[in-house]
Design a protein around this motif. Structure first.
Motif, PDB file in Angstrom:
ATOM      1  N   ASN A 106       0.908  -1.312  -0.077  1.00  0.00           N
ATOM      2  CA  ASN A 106       0.006  -0.218  -0.089  1.00  0.00           C
ATOM      3  C   ASN A 106       1.035   1.280  -0.060  1.00  0.00           C
ATOM      4  O   ASN A 106       0.292   2.253   0.267  1.00  0.00           O
ATOM      5  CB  ASN A 106      -1.036  -0.027   1.135  1.00  0.00           C
ATOM      6  CG  ASN A 106      -0.142   0.147   2.395  1.00  0.00           C
ATOM      7  OD1 ASN A 106       0.993  -0.360   2.553  1.00  0.00           O
ATOM      8  ND2 ASN A 106      -0.943   0.708   3.346  1.00  0.00           N
ATOM      9  N   LEU A 107       1.932   1.122  -0.255  1.00  0.00           N
ATOM     10  CA  LEU A 107       2.983   2.362  -0.124  1.00  0.00           C
ATOM     11  C   LEU A 107       2.701   3.546  -1.105  1.00  0.00           C
ATOM     12  O   LEU A 107       2.558   4.790  -0.779  1.00  0.00           O
ATOM     13  CB  LEU A 107       4.452   1.854  -0.403  1.00  0.00           C
ATOM     14  CG  LEU A 107       5.547   2.910  -0.356  1.00  0.00           C
ATOM     15  CD1 LEU A 107       5.657   3.486   0.948  1.00  0.00           C
ATOM     16  CD2 LEU A 107       6.913   2.460  -0.687  1.00  0.00           C
ATOM     17  N   PRO A 108       2.090   3.251  -2.450  1.00  0.00           N
ATOM     18  CA  PRO A 108       1.939   4.364  -3.155  1.00  0.00           C
ATOM     19  C   PRO A 108       0.439   4.963  -2.688  1.00  0.00           C
ATOM     20  O   PRO A 108       0.544   6.313  -2.879  1.00  0.00           O
ATOM     21  CB  PRO A 108       1.684   3.536  -4.667  1.00  0.00           C
ATOM     22  CG  PRO A 108       2.278   2.141  -4.504  1.00  0.00           C
ATOM     23  CD  PRO A 108       2.195   1.642  -3.017  1.00  0.00           C
ATOM     24  N   GLY A 109      -0.337   4.234  -2.186  1.00  0.00           N
ATOM     25  CA  GLY A 109      -1.423   5.031  -1.630  1.00  0.00           C
ATOM     26  C   GLY A 109      -1.167   5.981  -0.551  1.00  0.00           C
ATOM     27  O   GLY A 109      -1.807   7.032  -0.149  1.00  0.00           O
ATOM     28  N   LEU A 110      -0.281   5.772   0.337  1.00  0.00           N
ATOM     29  CA  LEU A 110       0.247   6.450   1.545  1.00  0.00           C
ATOM     30  C   LEU A 110       0.771   7.706   1.033  1.00  0.00           C
ATOM     31  O   LEU A 110       1.058   8.659   1.777  1.00  0.00           O
ATOM     32  CB  LEU A 110       0.970   5.638   2.383  1.00  0.00           C
ATOM     33  CG  LEU A 110       0.346   4.274   3.145  1.00  0.00           C
ATOM     34  CD1 LEU A 110       1.562   3.622   3.869  1.00  0.00           C
ATOM     35  CD2 LEU A 110      -0.707   4.898   3.983  1.00  0.00           C
TER      36      LEU A 110
END
Length: 350
Positions: free
Chosen positions: A117-121
């Motif tokens: 989920n890194l890109p969403g953060l």
């Protein structure tokens, strides 16, 4: 020796300084590496401990301390590339990633789990380069598919970590480490080929684990890597943020002193193993309750198994060689003298 470009950020030398917690690679080391022309990484795990914010609750202090370290690193290297190493396994991972971006980190390197989920953060910070750590082509493929489908984004670089040589937490099952089956540079080339064939991208691939000197660096580049990540080599430097006693442990250790342990995080780790019984005894016999809840899953928090990882690392960083856990790579025994970050860069890049 070519430069290294990760996303929108370019450094003169193809080197990332690996993240080492707790507070082994904080502002001092990360700033010095960035000033010399590499990517300097602040390890975000456990920054609340031994900070100026110990009067606050752990997670609040963690974020305040992270902002402090990023600010201090930029005071050392105003024009440098400063980033953070963020462990997926920590409880406040989402907040740590967002705070890294808010405070000015230009690169986020993320492992100890798959950062799906890194890109969403980081959606509000498109200039922050995102770099997952993997040990297999399969993991790189999974991350790429999830990121592209969910966020329309792919990594800006990929770190391929060799579990047979790297220090700290390792993203591989204990029984698969050191059995001779793993080929780091086959994995480097495999990840490189995957992004070329599937996505038509010349993805920067960073080799991590076992990189100590110029020969190791040149071999990594010759084998297909675009750069290297080095951590243990920077411990015995004047700028490293650890206590002198921590650094002396590296200078004193032999090859036989380095081995694998099981972390309460559920991951194997490589460390100086001679005092592991004292580390356990300090926390278990002392009947210390979980002080911070720093990990999402923790055998010590749940069942009082093994030891409290964040406090064991903190004790080591403060100079406690008896009950502190000292992470290191397989080549830590090669440290024979104190030096400066600039001296290491001069040796590596002439």
């Amino acid at each position: 020796m070519k430069s290294l470009t990760i996303g929108k950020h370019t450094v003169p030398y193809p080197l990332i300084q690996g993240g080492m917690g707790v507070r082994v690679s904080a502002a001092g080391l990360a700033g010095a590496v960035a000033k010399c022309g590499g990517v300097g990484l602040i390890a975000t795990a456990g920054l609340a401990l031994n900070s100026d914010h110990t009067d606050k609750k752990y997670f609040e202090a963690d974020l305040l301390a992270l902002k402090d370290e990023i600010r201090k690193a930029y005071e050392i290297a105003p024009d440098g590339v400063i980033g953070t190493n963020c462990m997926v396994a920590v409880s406040d991972y989402d907040d740590i990633v967002r705070t890294s971006c808010e405070a000015g980190a230009k690169v986020i390197v993320s492992g100890a789990g798959l950062p799906l989920n890194l890109p969403g953060l980081t959606v509000d910070y498109p200039d922050v380069a995102l770099v997952p750590i993997v040990s297999s082509v399969k993991a790189a493929e999974l991350i790429a598919r999830k990121w592209h489908k969910g966020f329309g984004r792919l990594p800006d670089a990929v770190v391929v970590e060799d579990p047979d040589t790297a220090g700290g937490h390792l993203g591989e099952k204990l029984e698969n480490i050191g059995n001779g089956d793993y080929d780091q540079y086959e994995t480097v080339r495999g990840v490189k080929a995957y992004f070329k064939e599937k996505w038509q991208l010349d993805m920067p691939i960073i080799a991590a684990g076992g990189i100590w000197d110029r020969d190791d660096l040149e071999r990594a580049l010759a084998e297909g890597a675009d750069g290297v990540q080095m951590a243990s080599r920077f411990v015995c430097t004047e700028e490293c943020d650890a206590d002198p006693a921590f650094k002396q442990a590296y200078l004193d250790c032999t090859q036989e002193d380095i081995g694998l342990i099981m972390s309460p995080a559920g991951l194997p780790g490589r460390a100086l193993k001679a005092n592991i019984d004292q580390v356990r005894a300090h926390d278990i016999d002392g009947n210390i309750s979980c002080p911070s809840g720093c990990l999402k899953k923790c055998a010590y928090k749940k069942d009082k198994e093994r030891f409290c990882i964040v406090h064991a690392l903190d004790r080591a960083q403060r100079g406690d060689r008896d009950t502190g856990l000292i992470f290191c790579g397989t080549n830590a025994w090669k440290a024979h003298k104190m030096e400066t970050v600039a001296e290491i860069f001069a040796e590596l890049f002439d």
